[in-house]
Write an enzyme that holds these catalytic residues in place. Sequence first.
Site, PDB file in Angstrom:
ATOM      1  N   SER A  92      52.529  29.662  35.404  1.00  0.00           N
ATOM      2  CA  SER A  92      51.176  29.411  35.919  1.00  0.00           C
ATOM      3  C   SER A  92      50.131  30.005  34.980  1.00  0.00           C
ATOM      4  CB  SER A  92      51.030  30.080  37.291  1.00  0.00           C
ATOM      5  OG  SER A  92      49.692  30.018  37.733  1.00  0.00           O
ATOM      6  N   TYR A 119      51.842  37.395  42.240  1.00  0.00           N
ATOM      7  CA  TYR A 119      52.128  36.083  41.634  1.00  0.00           C
ATOM      8  C   TYR A 119      51.918  36.137  40.118  1.00  0.00           C
ATOM      9  CZ  TYR A 119      51.724  30.920  41.294  1.00  0.00           C
ATOM     10  OH  TYR A 119      51.879  29.585  40.975  1.00  0.00           O
TER      11      TYR A 119
END
Length: 242
Positions: A140, A153
């Site tokens: 990501s 995350y």
Amino acid sequence: MEYALITGGSRGIGRAVCLALARAGNPVIINYAGNHSAAAETQQAIAQQGGQAELLQFDVANPQAVDKAIETWQNAHPDDHIGILVNNAGIRDDAMMVFMQNEQWNSVIDTSLGGFFNVTRRLLKDMLTKRKGRIINIVSLSGLKGMPGQTNYSAAKAAVIGATKALAQEVAARKVTVNAIAPGFIATDMTQDLDQDSLKKLVPLGRFGKPEEVAALVEFLASDAAAYITGEVISINGGLYT
Ligand code: NAP
């Protein structure tokens, strides 16, 4: 036959990857955590386009469950092997760090980073023996840039980026490539709670990406044409620079 295994293939980016790799001629194994009906829908969509797909439920974060599911699949397919692995399963559980609970930290790390380790380790030996393999990790923008509210995350995705670069060097001599794809905002269930109208103003291309756009990049990295690309992190984010 040479199969492609896509973790988290039931929905979102994973579903689009399953469809694209099946269209490219690969029999596909659709892994999912618990949403059987979504996984079955993906399988049906592949059948409708003339492809072949099987379902394989397991929790990527659970090493015993991963080993058991893959061993069962391998026993049922003695003449086949998994030559393409897309580590796509991931979850978000955002909180500012001062409020973050142990469970939020651990579950996000265990799914993205633990999942990468549990599944890749299990399939790597066969790829090394066959001297052929493609490992593609969906990371990501958050793992490159860091995003406030996402320390868990961002840490998980940044760790997978480091592992991608290390593993690429370990296995290159055996013609196994390992790459990562770092999407920005992609329209899926994972981002449906976000304010798309305000966030898309931050994106130079002025919109969220589509799962199919990420899938096209996976399809390329999985192809023979990408044999000389390894250890890379390729962004797909509409120009949203880190
Ligand atoms: P999504 O629509 O929420 O789908 C998540 C998928 O992962 C589902 O198939 C889900 O299975 C599966 N999954 C979750 N936990 C799992 C577990 N423990 N074991 C096995 N499967 C599990 O997510 P998405 O947006 O497509 O995201 C896919 C990947 O891209 C993730 O790694 C995510 O971090 C990354 N990513 C997404 C975006 C974005 O903007 N959407 C941006 C950057 C990176 P069930 O259907 O069974 O629940």
